[in-house]
Each structure stands twice: as structure tokens, then as C-alpha cells.
Scaffold this motif. Sequence first.
Motif, mmCIF file in Angstrom:
data_model
loop_
_atom_site.group_PDB
_atom_site.id
_atom_site.type_symbol
_atom_site.label_atom_id
_atom_site.label_comp_id
_atom_site.label_asym_id
_atom_site.label_seq_id
_atom_site.Cartn_x
_atom_site.Cartn_y
_atom_site.Cartn_z
ATOM 1 N N GLN A 97 4.216 27.709 18.816
ATOM 2 C CA GLN A 97 4.898 27.882 17.393
ATOM 3 C C GLN A 97 6.226 27.170 17.659
ATOM 4 O OE1 GLN A 97 3.876 31.623 15.485
ATOM 5 N NE2 GLN A 97 1.946 31.487 16.241
ATOM 6 N N CYS A 98 7.255 28.221 18.260
ATOM 7 C CA CYS A 98 8.487 27.635 18.298
ATOM 8 C C CYS A 98 8.575 26.750 19.398
ATOM 9 C CB CYS A 98 9.645 28.784 18.252
ATOM 10 S SG CYS A 98 9.737 29.300 19.849
ATOM 11 N N GLY A 99 7.869 26.794 20.591
ATOM 12 C CA GLY A 99 7.689 26.052 21.560
ATOM 13 C C GLY A 99 8.723 26.386 22.824
ATOM 14 N N PHE A 100 9.503 27.519 22.407
ATOM 15 C CA PHE A 100 10.400 27.754 23.510
ATOM 16 C C PHE A 100 9.918 27.875 24.739
ATOM 17 C CE2 PHE A 100 13.753 29.792 25.744
ATOM 18 C CZ PHE A 100 15.156 28.950 25.464
ATOM 19 N N CYS A 101 8.849 28.879 24.881
ATOM 20 C CA CYS A 101 8.202 29.355 26.008
ATOM 21 C C CYS A 101 7.231 28.082 26.678
ATOM 22 C CB CYS A 101 7.393 30.661 25.893
ATOM 23 S SG CYS A 101 5.785 30.241 24.829
ATOM 24 N N CYS A 133 5.903 35.081 25.437
ATOM 25 C CA CYS A 133 5.699 34.337 24.309
ATOM 26 C C CYS A 133 6.204 35.286 23.085
ATOM 27 C CB CYS A 133 4.525 33.699 24.247
ATOM 28 S SG CYS A 133 4.479 32.517 22.542
ATOM 29 N N ARG A 134 7.062 35.066 22.544
ATOM 30 C CA ARG A 134 7.415 35.875 21.224
ATOM 31 C C ARG A 134 6.989 35.510 19.781
ATOM 32 N NH1 ARG A 134 11.453 39.696 22.531
ATOM 33 N NH2 ARG A 134 10.522 40.482 20.789
ATOM 34 N N CYS A 135 5.983 34.292 19.979
ATOM 35 C CA CYS A 135 5.369 33.857 18.723
ATOM 36 C C CYS A 135 3.903 34.055 18.928
ATOM 37 C CB CYS A 135 5.803 32.375 18.608
ATOM 38 S SG CYS A 135 7.525 31.943 18.463
ATOM 39 N N THR A 136 3.238 33.360 19.495
ATOM 40 C CA THR A 136 1.927 33.160 19.377
ATOM 41 C C THR A 136 1.049 34.229 19.664
ATOM 42 O OG1 THR A 136 1.302 32.897 21.804
ATOM 43 C CG2 THR A 136 2.172 30.707 20.454
HETATM 44 S S1 FES Z 1 5.882 29.661 20.888
HETATM 45 FE FE1 FES Z 1 7.820 30.471 20.429
HETATM 46 S S2 FES Z 1 8.128 31.958 22.309
HETATM 47 FE FE2 FES Z 1 6.065 31.164 22.591
#
Ligand code: FES
Lengths: 152, 259
Positions: A97-101, A133-136
Motif C-alpha cells: 500500500q504505502c510501499g515503505f516496507c 508492515c503497518r498497512c497491508t
Molecule cells: S505497505 Fe505500508 S508498511 Fe507495508
Amino acid sequence: MEISLTVNGTEHTTDVPDNSLLVEIIRERLNLTGTHVGCDTSQCGACTIHMDGRSVKSCTVLAGQADGADITTIEGIGTVDALHPMQEAFRENHALQCGFCTPGMIMSAIDLVENGKPLDERSVREGLEGNLCRCTGYHNIVKAVLDAQDKM
Amino acid sequence: MYRFNYHKPDDMDAAQQMMADAEDGVYLSGGMTLIPTLKARLASPTDVIDLSGLALSGIELADDSLTIGALTLHSEVAAGNEISSLSNLALAIGDAQVRNRGTIGGSIANSDPGADYPAAVVALGATINTTAGAIDADDFFQGLFETALKPGAIVTSVTFPLPVRAAYEKFPNPASRYAVVGVMVAETNGGVRVGVTGAGPCAYRQRNFEQALADNFSVAALDGLEVDYAEFNSDIHASAEYRGHLVGVMARRAVAQIT
Ligand code: FES
Ligand SMILES: Cc1cc2nc3c(=O)[nH]c(=O)nc-3n(C[C@H](O)[C@H](O)[C@H](O)COP(=O)(O)OP(=O)(O)OC[C@H]3O[C@@H](n4cnc5c(N)ncnc54)[C@H](O)[C@@H]3O)c2cc1C
Ligand code: FES
């Protein structure tokens, strides 16, 4: 001190402070900013790279420890036109999602597929224990890794 | 991180000399404990002496024991060896990236109250080989981050006598995977031994469990046995009383695995 290391196939020799971290060399000297720093406590795995073929947290390796090592970062596994099968599987399965991880997840997942036993859902979840991962909610990440396993 | 000098000696004598010469030196193996500590500025050594250039890695089988070099990675022990309980234990340490760097020597020298290996060292009656002589498991762990290791000495390997049967069970912290409580139960040639980690300031033997299991090696033999938790750790993860309870639960699970 002077260190030499091979990063994505290119050898670099650079003079670094004794207390620098591998991730600082990668991001700040070599400008390879795909490797992320997500925590201060060695827990999130966003900084995962391959050192001599195995996944490690580059925020928890001193530059001196990497002297002579063969390093692969997220920039070294595929190109925009020819994604690595793991990158392609993440794209196909909406595994970010945000792609950070994501860079760290992908580097861990490649090691898991290449150096481990055949994977099922449970072993993928265990194998990615060191990547947060904080999003998926992880569901699609697990799907992507299982999908990539068949294509690698 | 505070500033320090980094050294990478390529033999044991040079490493010890560097330590002797340093104002406030510290050895570095996998760095999975030391580097987070340096990053958090909880330690400020003048010199960091990296042991990775020393030939201290590998697993060697003798007639009745397994000797594991201090620099052997958790992932290498986890890959399998003659003591399956030990490889299972190593496989449950932290995460893959931590296992790809962390070493058995570093884990044991550090004596973190939640570290896994100390339970096996104690339960299997291992010997810790150091540059200043060999130390028996029963004498090695002395308190919170405190061991019998002489100042400046290096752990070179750990020798584990092969057990008749042994199993390790831990209640992991859900975030870090460190043991809230971990118990190894072993039937060794020297009798039944029960090593506990996570519960107290350092790993120890649960002697009343050992006696009960020596008479009757079964899960039921542990029913109703008391665990004195007065000196146990108490933190946001678990109270001392709860840890006391977990010692019994983990021990019963370990016995169930091998009966
Ligand atoms: S996609 Fe956002 S932290 Fe994993
Ligand atoms: C996210 C995370 C999760 C973790 N989870 C767990 C877990 O579930 N269970 C667990 O048991 N551990 C866990 N650990 C700790 C990990 O196992 C460490 O690798 C280990 O405790 C220390 O080993 P090291 O080789 O990294 O030592 P280092 O960090 O290099 O050193 C640790 C200490 O030991 C000393 N030392 C190192 N080697 C020697 C030697 N040969 N002789 C004398 N002194 C020496 C050093 O001076 C230092 O004081 C975790 C770590 C992290 C970052
Ligand atoms: S940045 Fe979080 S583990 Fe390296």
C-alpha cells in the motif's frame, strides 16, 4: 577507515567513519535510497539487503563488518522494464500500500524462496517474522510470495 | 552512536591484545545485541573489536558430544545437527535476518535474561570453552547480563554432551520472540536436567522438576510442583507470578514432546 564492497555487481572503495552503519553507506554514499530505515531498534526489516547471499538488516551491520562483502539491494534485482518475479508478484497481488516496507519484504522473500524449503502459508508468515508492515495486514504479501515461488 | 575505533583482528592473540590496550573495549560477533545497544547510546565503548576474522565457526561431532564454534550463526545451528532440540531452539530465535548474523558465542556471553541458548546450555550440561579455560554450565550464568567469563576472555566454543532425549518449549514475546519463559527438559547421561530461561535474572536449573522427572519421566510427575517466583522478572509482558506459572506449562509441554 577504508572499506571495499561490491554492491549490485559494482565494486566501491570508500573512506568511512569507524562508527558508520552499512545502511548509511548504501543510502548516503552510494545514493541507493531504495533500502529504507523504519526503526531504531533492529525490528522492522525495512533495511533488509542481501550480504553474501543471505538477508540481513543493514541498519545492524557496521560498515567495517561489510568490508569485502558482496551486497545486493532492491535496486540490484530487476529493472522497471524487467521486474524480478518477486516484484512482479507483489504488483500482481496488490501486496503493498504505502510501499515503505516493500523493499525489505522483497529482499527477505527472495532469500526465503531461494534458500529455504518449499513454502506454504505458515512458513511464509514465519519466514517474514523480521519484516513489519503497518498497512497491508500481510495477507496479500503472503499470497505474493507463494505466487512468486512458482515463478522463480 | 557515539564514536569508537573499529578493529578487525585476524587471530586470537591480536584480539586479546587489542582488548588489553583499549581504554574501554568490547568484542563484537554478530552485533545483533551490541549494535542496537550502541545505536540506543546505552553503551559508549572506545574500541569495538570484531571477532569475525577469527576461525571460530563450525559444528563438530565427537563420540558423545557436539562442539559448536562461538561464531557459528543461529541459522547454521537451525539447519540441523545431532541435537534436534538445539536446532529447534535456534530456529525459534528472533527472525531470519537475526539468525543470519547472530552467533551462539555472543548469545551466551551476553546472558540476556530472555535469550534462548542459555536454557540449552544449562539443561544439556554444556561446557563453555574460553581463552581463559573451560567453564561448567552450572557455574557460567551468574545474574542479569552477568557470567563467569573472565574480563577480556573470548568464548571460543560450546561443547554439548549428546542427550538421551531433550525438548525445548518457549512462550515467546510476540514482538521480539525473546523468551518470556523458555524451558528445556533433557534426559542426559548425568540424569534429568531442566534449564529455565526468561523467568529469572539468568538461566537456572529447576531442581524440584528434575527430581520429580528422575523418579517418573512423565507430564503428570510435574503436577502440583511449586515454582518459587519471588526473584523472577516482572515487566509489561508478564508478572513474576505469571512467569512462575509458565515455567510449569512450558516444562509439561517439553516433556509431552518426548514421551
Ligand atoms: S505497505 Fe505500508 S508498511 Fe507495508
Ligand atoms: C529483533 C531481534 C530479536 C531477537 N530475538 C531473540 C530471541 O528470540 N532469542 C534470543 O535468544 N535472542 C534474540 N535476539 C538476540 C540475538 O540472538 C543475538 O544474536 C545474540 O543474543 C547475541 O549474539 P551476537 O553474535 O549478535 O553478539 P553481539 O551482539 O556481537 O555481542 C553481544 C555481547 O556478547 C559479547 N561477545 C560476543 N561474542 C563474544 C565471544 N565470542 N566471547 C566473549 N564475548 C563475546 C559482546 O562483547 C557483547 O557484549 C534478538 C535480537 C534482535 C535484534
Ligand atoms: S531499519 Fe528497522 S530493522 Fe533496520
